[in-house]
Design an enzyme around this catalytic site. Sequence first.
Site, PDB file in Angstrom:
ATOM      1  N   SER A 106       3.218  -4.222  -6.633  1.00 56.21           N
ATOM      2  CA  SER A 106       3.646  -5.093  -5.779  1.00 56.21           C
ATOM      3  C   SER A 106       3.387  -6.611  -6.448  1.00 56.21           C
ATOM      4  O   SER A 106       3.775  -7.733  -6.073  1.00 56.21           O
ATOM      5  CB  SER A 106       2.890  -5.227  -4.767  1.00 56.21           C
ATOM      6  OG  SER A 106       3.329  -4.415  -3.754  1.00 56.21           O
ATOM      7  N   LYS A 140       6.525  -8.561  -7.070  1.00 60.89           N
ATOM      8  CA  LYS A 140       7.042  -9.518  -6.021  1.00 60.89           C
ATOM      9  C   LYS A 140       6.925 -10.946  -6.243  1.00 60.89           C
ATOM     10  O   LYS A 140       7.809 -11.594  -5.609  1.00 60.89           O
ATOM     11  CB  LYS A 140       6.301  -8.964  -4.564  1.00 60.89           C
ATOM     12  CG  LYS A 140       6.476  -7.597  -4.308  1.00 60.89           C
ATOM     13  CD  LYS A 140       5.635  -7.313  -2.886  1.00 60.89           C
ATOM     14  CE  LYS A 140       5.923  -5.776  -2.390  1.00 60.89           C
ATOM     15  NZ  LYS A 140       4.871  -5.402  -1.496  1.00 60.89           N
ATOM     16  N   TYR A 187      14.316  -1.696  -4.939  1.00 59.50           N
ATOM     17  CA  TYR A 187      12.842  -2.009  -4.835  1.00 59.50           C
ATOM     18  C   TYR A 187      11.998  -1.308  -5.597  1.00 59.50           C
ATOM     19  O   TYR A 187      10.964  -1.726  -6.083  1.00 59.50           O
ATOM     20  CB  TYR A 187      12.587  -2.121  -3.211  1.00 59.50           C
ATOM     21  CG  TYR A 187      11.257  -2.273  -3.013  1.00 59.50           C
ATOM     22  CD1 TYR A 187      10.681  -3.377  -2.783  1.00 59.50           C
ATOM     23  CD2 TYR A 187      10.461  -1.218  -2.644  1.00 59.50           C
ATOM     24  CE1 TYR A 187       9.129  -3.749  -2.539  1.00 59.50           C
ATOM     25  CE2 TYR A 187       9.080  -1.311  -2.160  1.00 59.50           C
ATOM     26  CZ  TYR A 187       8.640  -2.563  -2.313  1.00 59.50           C
ATOM     27  OH  TYR A 187       7.246  -2.491  -1.966  1.00 59.50           O
ATOM     28  N   TYR A 213      -2.219  -9.029   0.879  1.00 60.29           N
ATOM     29  CA  TYR A 213      -2.178  -8.555   2.347  1.00 60.29           C
ATOM     30  C   TYR A 213      -3.387  -8.761   3.171  1.00 60.29           C
ATOM     31  O   TYR A 213      -3.785 -10.111   3.125  1.00 60.29           O
ATOM     32  CB  TYR A 213      -2.395  -6.927   2.290  1.00 60.29           C
ATOM     33  CG  TYR A 213      -1.073  -6.421   1.080  1.00 60.29           C
ATOM     34  CD1 TYR A 213       0.323  -6.914   1.375  1.00 60.29           C
ATOM     35  CD2 TYR A 213      -1.574  -5.927  -0.011  1.00 60.29           C
ATOM     36  CE1 TYR A 213       1.073  -6.558   0.272  1.00 60.29           C
ATOM     37  CE2 TYR A 213      -0.438  -5.368  -0.998  1.00 60.29           C
ATOM     38  CZ  TYR A 213       0.914  -5.728  -0.962  1.00 60.29           C
ATOM     39  OH  TYR A 213       1.529  -5.452  -1.751  1.00 60.29           O
ATOM     40  N   VAL A 226      -0.770  -1.947  -5.940  1.00 57.81           N
ATOM     41  CA  VAL A 226      -1.311  -0.626  -5.709  1.00 57.81           C
ATOM     42  C   VAL A 226      -1.608   0.117  -6.988  1.00 57.81           C
ATOM     43  O   VAL A 226      -2.289   0.951  -7.066  1.00 57.81           O
ATOM     44  CB  VAL A 226      -0.662   0.411  -4.654  1.00 57.81           C
ATOM     45  CG1 VAL A 226      -1.020  -0.271  -3.360  1.00 57.81           C
ATOM     46  CG2 VAL A 226       0.798   0.486  -4.997  1.00 57.81           C
TER      47      VAL A 226
HETATM   48  N1  GLU Z   1       5.663   0.181  -4.300  1.00 56.39           N
HETATM   49  C1  GLU Z   1       4.646  -0.057  -3.611  1.00 56.39           C
HETATM   50  C2  GLU Z   1       4.938   0.216  -2.039  1.00 56.39           C
HETATM   51  O1  GLU Z   1       6.102  -0.152  -1.522  1.00 56.39           O
HETATM   52  C3  GLU Z   1       3.958  -1.419  -3.696  1.00 56.39           C
HETATM   53  C4  GLU Z   1       2.874  -1.426  -2.752  1.00 56.39           C
HETATM   54  C5  GLU Z   1       1.870  -2.519  -3.523  1.00 56.39           C
HETATM   55  O2  GLU Z   1       1.637  -2.573  -4.675  1.00 56.39           O
HETATM   56  O3  GLU Z   1       0.845  -3.130  -2.840  1.00 56.39           O
HETATM   57  O4  GLU Z   1       4.214   0.933  -1.244  1.00 56.39           O
END
Ligand code: GLU
Length: 301
Positions: free
Chosen positions: A61, A64, A188, A236, A254
């Site tokens: 993430s 992003k 994605y 988050y 993650v």
């Molecule tokens: N590719 C992971 C998902 O969509 C990214 C989540 C993350 O890194 O927090 O679950």
Amino acid sequence: MKDLLDDIYANIGLSPERGGVATYIPELAKIDPHQFGMCVAAADGEVYTAGDAEVPFSIQSVSKVFALALALGKVGDQLWRRVGREPSGLSFNSLLLLEREDGIPRNPFINAGALIATDIYLAGSRPKEALGQLLRFVRAASDDEDIHINEMVARSEIATGHRNVALAHYLASFGNLHSGVDEVYGTYCHQCAIEMSCRQLALAGRFLIDTDDTPKLVSRERRRRIAALMMTCGHYDGSGDFAFRVGLPGKSGVGGGILAIAPGKASVAVWSPGLNRYGNSKLGTEAMEMFARKTGWSVFG
Ligand code: GLU
């Protein structure tokens, strides 16, 4: 700075309490949790590292941030018609708010909002071209061509990410996804599977520092807004805790990576694969906390 990083490595990087690696993406479950790297890329171009700072990891993430910058570059403020800018207070892959809020995700860093950013930079091109653009952005930001997507990780997530598929379908049902669900979801997952070392990630984050010496990939106003979202939504439902403990805008993934920005001073990347209960790197968060305390850097003065 080098002494500080060595100190952080010795005190935190070698800790036996490391959290658990993400297991819901099977390829990530195989990662050795006994790794820890950190890198500071200063505004003046100096780079300092400690531990496994040259080992590529799945940025997940953290991507992003780059995806948002690219999507904003394509449609500007129109992006905010399709995604909000409030913290969600819920887990990164929650479906809950989407129904209540008519398919407008709370922010571009939860998965639903990130799918919108992907949909925006994907518009009008094929997934391969769109991902090529994203990679070009990241490579230009870090001034390093050796940044790639790990196809195994992407496929592993594509095969198992039922929640993200559900989110994509849900967005589509509200008319808030313009390309096909499979295309957006596949793009994605590939975006999340970009691999970078701490050195590459810290260098890539320099476009968010804003000094005369750092890459000018986005306007100052946009840089500030991206940083504001990193502060409020980048971890988050652990974003408040990160702001409280570290006081710098940051984005986690993650895969165990965190990118944090000390405006005007440095871009900082840390990686340790074990996660805390919010899905953010456990030792990475602790390392950032020690880093901020020792340097005295904080956006709160
Ligand atoms: N590719 C992971 C998902 O969509 C990214 C989540 C993350 O890194 O927090 O679950």
